[in-house]
Scaffold this motif. Structure first.
Motif, PDB file in Angstrom:
ATOM      1  N   PHE A  21       0.828  -1.208   0.000  1.00 35.87           N
ATOM      2  CA  PHE A  21       0.000   0.000   0.000  1.00 35.87           C
ATOM      3  C   PHE A  21       0.865   1.261   0.000  1.00 35.87           C
ATOM      4  O   PHE A  21       0.547   2.246  -0.662  1.00 35.87           O
ATOM      5  N   GLY A  22       1.973   1.224   0.743  1.00 39.37           N
ATOM      6  CA  GLY A  22       2.863   2.377   0.753  1.00 39.37           C
ATOM      7  C   GLY A  22       3.529   2.600  -0.593  1.00 39.37           C
ATOM      8  O   GLY A  22       3.746   3.742  -1.013  1.00 39.37           O
ATOM      9  N   ALA A  23       3.832   1.518  -1.299  1.00 39.57           N
ATOM     10  CA  ALA A  23       4.512   1.628  -2.599  1.00 39.57           C
ATOM     11  C   ALA A  23       3.679   2.367  -3.630  1.00 39.57           C
ATOM     12  O   ALA A  23       4.215   2.936  -4.581  1.00 39.57           O
ATOM     13  N   ILE A  24       2.346   2.364  -3.445  1.00 39.26           N
ATOM     14  CA  ILE A  24       1.479   3.063  -4.405  1.00 39.26           C
ATOM     15  C   ILE A  24       0.943   4.372  -3.825  1.00 39.26           C
ATOM     16  O   ILE A  24       0.041   4.988  -4.400  1.00 39.26           O
ATOM     17  N   GLY A  25       1.507   4.784  -2.680  1.00 35.47           N
ATOM     18  CA  GLY A  25       1.251   6.146  -2.211  1.00 35.47           C
ATOM     19  C   GLY A  25       0.055   6.348  -1.314  1.00 35.47           C
ATOM     20  O   GLY A  25      -0.497   7.456  -1.276  1.00 35.47           O
ATOM     21  N   ILE A  26      -0.362   5.336  -0.570  1.00 34.17           N
ATOM     22  CA  ILE A  26      -1.510   5.509   0.322  1.00 34.17           C
ATOM     23  C   ILE A  26      -1.028   6.083   1.659  1.00 34.17           C
ATOM     24  O   ILE A  26      -0.382   5.398   2.441  1.00 34.17           O
ATOM     25  N   THR A  27      -1.328   7.358   1.884  1.00 38.78           N
ATOM     26  CA  THR A  27      -1.001   8.042   3.132  1.00 38.78           C
ATOM     27  C   THR A  27      -2.256   8.091   4.007  1.00 38.78           C
ATOM     28  O   THR A  27      -3.352   7.776   3.542  1.00 38.78           O
ATOM     29  N   PRO A  28      -2.131   8.522   5.282  1.00 45.73           N
ATOM     30  CA  PRO A  28      -3.316   8.575   6.142  1.00 45.73           C
ATOM     31  C   PRO A  28      -4.455   9.436   5.607  1.00 45.73           C
ATOM     32  O   PRO A  28      -5.618   9.198   5.943  1.00 45.73           O
ATOM     33  N   ASP A  29      -4.137  10.446   4.772  1.00 47.94           N
ATOM     34  CA  ASP A  29      -5.215  11.307   4.265  1.00 47.94           C
ATOM     35  C   ASP A  29      -5.571  11.016   2.801  1.00 47.94           C
ATOM     36  O   ASP A  29      -6.217  11.815   2.128  1.00 47.94           O
ATOM     37  N   THR A  30      -5.166   9.841   2.320  1.00 46.69           N
ATOM     38  CA  THR A  30      -5.490   9.450   0.942  1.00 46.69           C
ATOM     39  C   THR A  30      -6.877   8.808   0.880  1.00 46.69           C
ATOM     40  O   THR A  30      -7.181   7.914   1.669  1.00 46.69           O
ATOM     41  N   GLN A  31      -7.689   9.281  -0.048  1.00 46.27           N
ATOM     42  CA  GLN A  31      -8.944   8.584  -0.338  1.00 46.27           C
ATOM     43  C   GLN A  31      -8.627   7.450  -1.308  1.00 46.27           C
ATOM     44  O   GLN A  31      -8.070   7.673  -2.386  1.00 46.27           O
ATOM     45  N   VAL A  32      -8.949   6.236  -0.918  1.00 46.85           N
ATOM     46  CA  VAL A  32      -8.731   5.081  -1.778  1.00 46.85           C
ATOM     47  C   VAL A  32     -10.077   4.637  -2.355  1.00 46.85           C
ATOM     48  O   VAL A  32     -11.087   4.609  -1.645  1.00 46.85           O
ATOM     49  N   VAL A  33     -10.081   4.302  -3.641  1.00 45.61           N
ATOM     50  CA  VAL A  33     -11.270   3.761  -4.299  1.00 45.61           C
ATOM     51  C   VAL A  33     -10.869   2.484  -5.020  1.00 45.61           C
ATOM     52  O   VAL A  33      -9.932   2.486  -5.828  1.00 45.61           O
ATOM     53  N   ALA A  34     -11.565   1.387  -4.714  1.00 51.42           N
ATOM     54  CA  ALA A  34     -11.302   0.100  -5.351  1.00 51.42           C
ATOM     55  C   ALA A  34     -12.432  -0.245  -6.296  1.00 51.42           C
ATOM     56  O   ALA A  34     -13.599   0.060  -6.019  1.00 51.42           O
ATOM     57  N   TYR A  35     -12.082  -0.896  -7.404  1.00 48.81           N
ATOM     58  CA  TYR A  35     -13.126  -1.323  -8.350  1.00 48.81           C
ATOM     59  C   TYR A  35     -12.745  -2.643  -8.980  1.00 48.81           C
ATOM     60  O   TYR A  35     -11.587  -3.085  -8.961  1.00 48.81           O
ATOM     61  N   ASP A  36     -13.756  -3.299  -9.573  1.00 48.90           N
ATOM     62  CA  ASP A  36     -13.533  -4.490 -10.387  1.00 48.90           C
ATOM     63  C   ASP A  36     -14.591  -4.511 -11.480  1.00 48.90           C
ATOM     64  O   ASP A  36     -15.206  -3.476 -11.776  1.00 48.90           O
ATOM     65  N   ASP A  37     -14.809  -5.666 -12.089  1.00 51.68           N
ATOM     66  CA  ASP A  37     -15.865  -5.779 -13.100  1.00 51.68           C
ATOM     67  C   ASP A  37     -16.814  -6.915 -12.735  1.00 51.68           C
ATOM     68  O   ASP A  37     -17.472  -7.490 -13.584  1.00 51.68           O
ATOM     69  N   ALA A  38     -16.851  -7.248 -11.414  1.00 48.93           N
ATOM     70  CA  ALA A  38     -17.591  -8.426 -10.956  1.00 48.93           C
ATOM     71  C   ALA A  38     -18.452  -8.090  -9.746  1.00 48.93           C
ATOM     72  O   ALA A  38     -18.414  -8.775  -8.726  1.00 48.93           O
ATOM     73  N   ALA A  39     -19.223  -7.010  -9.864  1.00 49.17           N
ATOM     74  CA  ALA A  39     -20.196  -6.609  -8.844  1.00 49.17           C
ATOM     75  C   ALA A  39     -19.549  -6.200  -7.524  1.00 49.17           C
ATOM     76  O   ALA A  39     -20.210  -6.129  -6.501  1.00 49.17           O
ATOM     77  N   GLY A  40     -18.241  -5.951  -7.547  1.00 48.98           N
ATOM     78  CA  GLY A  40     -17.560  -5.473  -6.352  1.00 48.98           C
ATOM     79  C   GLY A  40     -16.987  -6.561  -5.464  1.00 48.98           C
ATOM     80  O   GLY A  40     -16.451  -6.271  -4.387  1.00 48.98           O
ATOM     81  N   GLN A  41     -17.038  -7.829  -5.907  1.00 49.88           N
ATOM     82  CA  GLN A  41     -16.634  -8.905  -5.000  1.00 49.88           C
ATOM     83  C   GLN A  41     -15.143  -8.904  -4.677  1.00 49.88           C
ATOM     84  O   GLN A  41     -14.752  -9.296  -3.571  1.00 49.88           O
ATOM     85  N   TYR A  42     -14.298  -8.474  -5.605  1.00 48.18           N
ATOM     86  CA  TYR A  42     -12.857  -8.413  -5.323  1.00 48.18           C
ATOM     87  C   TYR A  42     -12.464  -7.052  -4.762  1.00 48.18           C
ATOM     88  O   TYR A  42     -11.584  -6.958  -3.911  1.00 48.18           O
ATOM     89  N   ALA A  43     -13.131  -5.997  -5.229  1.00 53.11           N
ATOM     90  CA  ALA A  43     -12.897  -4.660  -4.680  1.00 53.11           C
ATOM     91  C   ALA A  43     -13.255  -4.615  -3.200  1.00 53.11           C
ATOM     92  O   ALA A  43     -12.590  -3.938  -2.409  1.00 53.11           O
ATOM     93  N   ALA A  44     -14.300  -5.355  -2.802  1.00 53.95           N
ATOM     94  CA  ALA A  44     -14.705  -5.373  -1.392  1.00 53.95           C
ATOM     95  C   ALA A  44     -13.623  -5.991  -0.519  1.00 53.95           C
ATOM     96  O   ALA A  44     -13.465  -5.620   0.645  1.00 53.95           O
TER      97      ALA A  44
END
Length: 278
Positions: A78-101
Protein backbone atom coordinates in the motif's frame (compact mmCIF):
# COMPACT_ATOMS: atom_id res chain seq x y z
CA UNK A 1 -14.45 11.10 2.99
CA UNK A 2 -16.05 8.11 1.27
CA UNK A 3 -16.16 4.97 3.42
CA UNK A 4 -18.47 2.46 1.71
CA UNK A 5 -19.57 3.20 -1.87
CA UNK A 6 -18.80 5.93 -4.37
CA UNK A 7 -20.44 6.69 -7.72
CA UNK A 8 -18.54 7.21 -10.96
CA UNK A 9 -19.55 10.88 -10.93
CA UNK A 10 -18.31 11.36 -7.36
CA UNK A 11 -15.03 9.64 -8.20
CA UNK A 12 -14.47 11.79 -11.29
CA UNK A 13 -14.83 14.92 -9.13
CA UNK A 14 -12.18 13.94 -6.55
CA UNK A 15 -8.80 15.76 -6.57
CA UNK A 16 -6.14 13.45 -8.02
CA UNK A 17 -3.40 14.48 -5.59
CA UNK A 18 -5.15 12.83 -2.62
CA UNK A 19 -6.58 9.84 -4.42
CA UNK A 20 -5.37 6.29 -5.06
CA UNK A 21 -7.46 4.00 -7.29
CA UNK A 22 -7.13 0.22 -7.12
CA UNK A 23 -8.02 -2.04 -10.05
CA UNK A 24 -8.91 -5.40 -8.45
CA UNK A 25 -10.20 -7.30 -11.49
CA UNK A 26 -9.69 -11.05 -11.18
CA UNK A 27 -10.99 -14.42 -12.33
CA UNK A 28 -10.40 -17.66 -10.45
CA UNK A 29 -10.26 -19.71 -13.64
CA UNK A 30 -7.93 -17.35 -15.54
CA UNK A 31 -4.76 -16.44 -13.65
CA UNK A 32 -3.61 -13.64 -15.98
CA UNK A 33 -7.06 -12.11 -16.54
CA UNK A 34 -6.71 -9.11 -14.23
CA UNK A 35 -3.39 -7.88 -15.57
CA UNK A 36 -4.49 -8.51 -19.17
CA UNK A 37 -7.62 -6.37 -18.90
CA UNK A 38 -5.76 -3.76 -16.85
CA UNK A 39 -3.21 -3.33 -19.63
CA UNK A 40 -6.01 -3.16 -22.20
CA UNK A 41 -7.67 -0.26 -20.37
CA UNK A 42 -8.28 0.91 -16.80
CA UNK A 43 -9.45 3.95 -14.90
CA UNK A 44 -6.91 6.79 -15.21
CA UNK A 45 -4.14 6.51 -12.59
CA UNK A 46 -5.41 3.16 -11.29
CA UNK A 47 -2.93 0.70 -9.79
CA UNK A 48 -3.44 -3.02 -10.37
CA UNK A 49 -3.64 -5.34 -7.35
CA UNK A 50 -4.00 -9.10 -7.77
CA UNK A 51 -6.17 -11.12 -5.39
CA UNK A 52 -3.70 -14.01 -5.22
CA UNK A 53 -0.44 -12.03 -4.98
CA UNK A 54 -1.33 -8.80 -3.18
CA UNK A 55 -4.63 -9.36 -1.36
CA UNK A 56 -3.98 -12.90 -0.04
CA UNK A 57 -1.29 -14.64 1.97
CA UNK A 58 0.56 -17.92 1.51
CA UNK A 59 -1.50 -21.11 1.45
CA UNK A 60 -0.48 -24.01 3.70
CA UNK A 61 -3.16 -26.51 2.67
CA UNK A 62 -5.23 -26.01 5.80
CA UNK A 63 -5.68 -22.22 6.00
CA UNK A 64 -8.06 -21.76 3.07
CA UNK A 65 -7.78 -20.72 -0.57
CA UNK A 66 -7.25 -17.00 0.09
CA UNK A 67 -5.79 -16.59 3.59
CA UNK A 68 -5.25 -13.07 4.85
CA UNK A 69 -1.94 -11.53 3.77
CA UNK A 70 0.67 -10.58 6.33
CA UNK A 71 -0.31 -7.10 7.48
CA UNK A 72 3.22 -5.70 7.41
CA UNK A 73 3.81 -6.97 3.88
CA UNK A 74 0.47 -5.56 2.75
CA UNK A 75 1.38 -2.21 4.30
CA UNK A 76 4.54 -2.15 2.15
CA UNK A 77 2.41 -2.79 -0.97
CA UNK A 78 0.00 0.00 0.00
CA UNK A 79 2.86 2.38 0.75
CA UNK A 80 4.51 1.63 -2.60
CA UNK A 81 1.48 3.06 -4.41
CA UNK A 82 1.25 6.15 -2.21
CA UNK A 83 -1.51 5.51 0.32
CA UNK A 84 -1.00 8.04 3.13
CA UNK A 85 -3.32 8.57 6.14
CA UNK A 86 -5.21 11.31 4.26
CA UNK A 87 -5.49 9.45 0.94
CA UNK A 88 -8.94 8.58 -0.34
CA UNK A 89 -8.73 5.08 -1.78
CA UNK A 90 -11.27 3.76 -4.30
CA UNK A 91 -11.30 0.10 -5.35
CA UNK A 92 -13.13 -1.32 -8.35
CA UNK A 93 -13.53 -4.49 -10.39
CA UNK A 94 -15.87 -5.78 -13.10
CA UNK A 95 -17.59 -8.43 -10.96
CA UNK A 96 -20.20 -6.61 -8.84
CA UNK A 97 -17.56 -5.47 -6.35
CA UNK A 98 -16.63 -8.90 -5.00
CA UNK A 99 -12.86 -8.41 -5.32
CA UNK A 100 -12.90 -4.66 -4.68
CA UNK A 101 -14.71 -5.37 -1.39
CA UNK A 102 -11.75 -7.54 -0.30
CA UNK A 103 -9.38 -4.58 -0.83
CA UNK A 104 -11.86 -2.32 1.01
CA UNK A 105 -11.94 -4.71 3.98
CA UNK A 106 -8.15 -5.18 4.08
CA UNK A 107 -7.50 -1.43 4.17
CA UNK A 108 -9.98 -1.07 7.03
CA UNK A 109 -8.34 -4.05 8.74
CA UNK A 110 -5.09 -2.05 8.70
CA UNK A 111 -6.89 0.99 10.08
CA UNK A 112 -7.47 3.06 6.92
CA UNK A 113 -11.02 4.47 6.95
CA UNK A 114 -11.03 6.57 3.76
CA UNK A 115 -11.70 3.71 1.36
CA UNK A 116 -14.73 3.06 -0.85
CA UNK A 117 -15.80 0.69 -3.61
CA UNK A 118 -16.82 2.09 -7.01
CA UNK A 119 -20.52 1.24 -7.20
CA UNK A 120 -21.16 -0.66 -10.43
CA UNK A 121 -17.46 -1.10 -11.12
CA UNK A 122 -15.64 -0.25 -14.31
CA UNK A 123 -18.90 -0.72 -16.23
CA UNK A 124 -20.49 2.19 -14.33
CA UNK A 125 -17.46 4.33 -15.13
CA UNK A 126 -17.67 3.72 -18.89
CA UNK A 127 -21.48 3.98 -18.93
CA UNK A 128 -21.15 7.43 -17.37
CA UNK A 129 -19.03 8.42 -20.38
CA UNK A 130 -15.63 8.51 -18.73
CA UNK A 131 -12.55 7.31 -20.58
CA UNK A 132 -10.19 4.47 -19.80
CA UNK A 133 -6.41 4.73 -19.93
CA UNK A 134 -3.57 2.35 -20.82
CA UNK A 135 -0.80 4.26 -19.05
CA UNK A 136 0.63 2.73 -15.89
CA UNK A 137 -0.20 4.83 -12.84
CA UNK A 138 2.46 7.11 -11.44
CA UNK A 139 3.83 5.77 -8.15
CA UNK A 140 4.31 8.12 -5.20
CA UNK A 141 5.91 5.80 -2.62
CA UNK A 142 5.41 6.56 1.05
CA UNK A 143 5.25 4.76 4.37
CA UNK A 144 1.79 3.27 4.93
CA UNK A 145 0.88 3.63 8.60
CA UNK A 146 -0.86 0.66 10.21
CA UNK A 147 -3.37 2.02 12.70
CA UNK A 148 -5.89 0.35 15.05
CA UNK A 149 -8.04 -2.09 13.10
CA UNK A 150 -11.50 -1.02 11.96
CA UNK A 151 -12.47 -4.63 11.15
CA UNK A 152 -12.19 -7.72 13.30
CA UNK A 153 -11.90 -11.46 12.69
CA UNK A 154 -12.64 -14.81 14.32
CA UNK A 155 -10.74 -18.04 13.75
CA UNK A 156 -11.82 -21.62 13.12
CA UNK A 157 -11.55 -22.62 16.78
CA UNK A 158 -13.96 -19.83 17.76
CA UNK A 159 -16.40 -20.91 15.03
CA UNK A 160 -16.18 -24.52 16.21
CA UNK A 161 -16.82 -23.54 19.83
CA UNK A 162 -19.72 -21.36 18.70
CA UNK A 163 -21.64 -24.37 17.36
CA UNK A 164 -22.30 -25.34 20.99
CA UNK A 165 -22.18 -21.91 22.65
CA UNK A 166 -24.09 -19.89 19.98
CA UNK A 167 -22.39 -16.63 20.97
CA UNK A 168 -22.59 -15.31 17.40
CA UNK A 169 -24.42 -15.99 14.15
CA UNK A 170 -22.45 -17.13 11.10
CA UNK A 171 -23.68 -15.87 7.71
CA UNK A 172 -22.49 -17.75 4.61
CA UNK A 173 -22.10 -15.56 1.49
CA UNK A 174 -22.02 -18.43 -1.02
CA UNK A 175 -24.88 -19.35 -3.34
CA UNK A 176 -27.80 -21.31 -1.91
CA UNK A 177 -26.69 -24.36 -3.91
CA UNK A 178 -23.17 -24.38 -2.48
CA UNK A 179 -24.56 -23.68 0.98
CA UNK A 180 -26.72 -26.79 0.67
CA UNK A 181 -23.74 -28.78 -0.58
CA UNK A 182 -25.06 -29.13 -4.13
CA UNK A 183 -22.73 -28.89 -7.14
CA UNK A 184 -19.63 -27.94 -5.14
CA UNK A 185 -16.75 -27.43 -7.58
CA UNK A 186 -14.28 -25.20 -5.73
CA UNK A 187 -13.80 -27.17 -2.52
CA UNK A 188 -13.41 -30.93 -1.92
CA UNK A 189 -16.33 -31.04 0.53
CA UNK A 190 -19.84 -29.67 0.02
CA UNK A 191 -22.09 -28.23 2.72
CA UNK A 192 -21.95 -25.49 5.32
CA UNK A 193 -20.95 -24.76 8.90
CA UNK A 194 -23.68 -26.08 11.23
CA UNK A 195 -25.98 -23.28 12.34
CA UNK A 196 -24.90 -20.85 9.62
CA UNK A 197 -27.48 -18.68 7.87
CA UNK A 198 -27.21 -17.98 4.13
CA UNK A 199 -27.13 -14.65 2.28
CA UNK A 200 -25.73 -14.93 -1.25
CA UNK A 201 -23.55 -11.84 -1.78
CA UNK A 202 -25.03 -11.22 -5.24
CA UNK A 203 -28.35 -10.44 -3.55
CA UNK A 204 -26.75 -7.15 -2.44
CA UNK A 205 -26.75 -5.78 -6.01
CA UNK A 206 -29.29 -5.07 -8.75
CA UNK A 207 -29.30 -6.12 -12.41
CA UNK A 208 -26.63 -3.49 -13.20
CA UNK A 209 -24.38 -4.83 -10.42
CA UNK A 210 -24.90 -1.67 -8.40
CA UNK A 211 -25.67 -2.03 -4.72
CA UNK A 212 -29.36 -1.83 -3.93
CA UNK A 213 -30.69 1.34 -2.24
CA UNK A 214 -29.90 1.62 1.45
CA UNK A 215 -33.53 1.17 2.53
CA UNK A 216 -33.87 -2.04 0.50
CA UNK A 217 -30.53 -3.41 1.69
CA UNK A 218 -31.47 -2.63 5.27
CA UNK A 219 -34.82 -4.41 5.00
CA UNK A 220 -33.26 -7.46 3.35
CA UNK A 221 -30.51 -7.68 5.95
CA UNK A 222 -33.01 -7.31 8.79
CA UNK A 223 -34.74 -10.39 7.38
CA UNK A 224 -31.44 -12.27 7.72
CA UNK A 225 -30.45 -10.83 11.10
CA UNK A 226 -33.79 -11.12 12.85
CA UNK A 227 -33.25 -10.01 16.44
CA UNK A 228 -29.47 -10.55 16.29
CA UNK A 229 -27.22 -7.60 17.09
CA UNK A 230 -25.03 -6.73 14.07
CA UNK A 231 -21.95 -7.06 16.31
CA UNK A 232 -22.86 -10.73 16.84
CA UNK A 233 -22.62 -11.53 13.11
CA UNK A 234 -19.63 -13.37 11.62
CA UNK A 235 -19.34 -13.53 7.84
CA UNK A 236 -17.79 -16.32 5.80
CA UNK A 237 -17.89 -17.58 2.22
CA UNK A 238 -15.70 -20.01 0.29
CA UNK A 239 -12.35 -18.37 0.98
CA UNK A 240 -12.94 -15.08 2.81
CA UNK A 241 -13.36 -12.89 -0.28
CA UNK A 242 -17.08 -12.51 -1.07
CA UNK A 243 -17.86 -12.44 2.66
CA UNK A 244 -16.31 -8.95 2.53
CA UNK A 245 -19.06 -8.00 0.07
CA UNK A 246 -21.66 -8.83 2.74
CA UNK A 247 -19.66 -6.86 5.31
CA UNK A 248 -19.61 -3.87 2.95
CA UNK A 249 -23.35 -4.19 2.27
CA UNK A 250 -24.14 -4.34 5.98
CA UNK A 251 -21.99 -1.32 6.76
CA UNK A 252 -23.51 0.63 3.86
CA UNK A 253 -26.96 -0.22 5.25
CA UNK A 254 -25.95 1.10 8.67
CA UNK A 255 -25.14 -2.17 10.44
CA UNK A 256 -21.70 -1.96 12.01
CA UNK A 257 -19.46 -4.27 13.99
CA UNK A 258 -19.83 -7.58 12.13
CA UNK A 259 -16.70 -9.72 11.85
CA UNK A 260 -15.01 -11.94 9.25
CA UNK A 261 -14.01 -15.59 9.46
CA UNK A 262 -11.12 -15.29 6.96
CA UNK A 263 -10.46 -19.01 6.40
CA UNK A 264 -14.12 -19.60 5.60
CA UNK A 265 -15.41 -22.84 4.08
CA UNK A 266 -12.16 -23.77 2.30
CA UNK A 267 -10.33 -23.76 5.64
CA UNK A 268 -13.22 -25.29 7.58
CA UNK A 269 -13.62 -28.32 5.32
CA UNK A 270 -9.86 -29.01 5.19
CA UNK A 271 -10.13 -30.66 8.63
CA UNK A 272 -12.33 -33.80 8.45
CA UNK A 273 -13.03 -33.62 12.19
CA UNK A 274 -15.03 -30.38 11.81
CA UNK A 275 -18.78 -30.93 11.45
CA UNK A 276 -20.59 -30.30 8.17
CA UNK A 277 -24.29 -29.57 7.59
CA UNK A 278 -26.18 -30.06 4.33
Amino acid sequence: MHQTLISAEQLAALPAERLVILDCRFRLEQADYGLTVYEAGHLPNAHYLNLEYHLSGSKTGDNGRHPLPDGSRLAVDFGAIGITPDTQVVAYDDAAGQYAARAWWLLRWLGHSAVAVLDGGIQAWTRAGYALDKQAAERRPCRFSIRPALEDTVDASAVLANIEQAAFTVVDARSAERYRGEGETLDPVGGHIPGAANRFFMHNVDADNRFKPVEQLRAEWLAVLGDADPTSIVHQCGSGVTACHNLLAMRHAGFEGARLYPGSWSEWCSDPTRPVAR
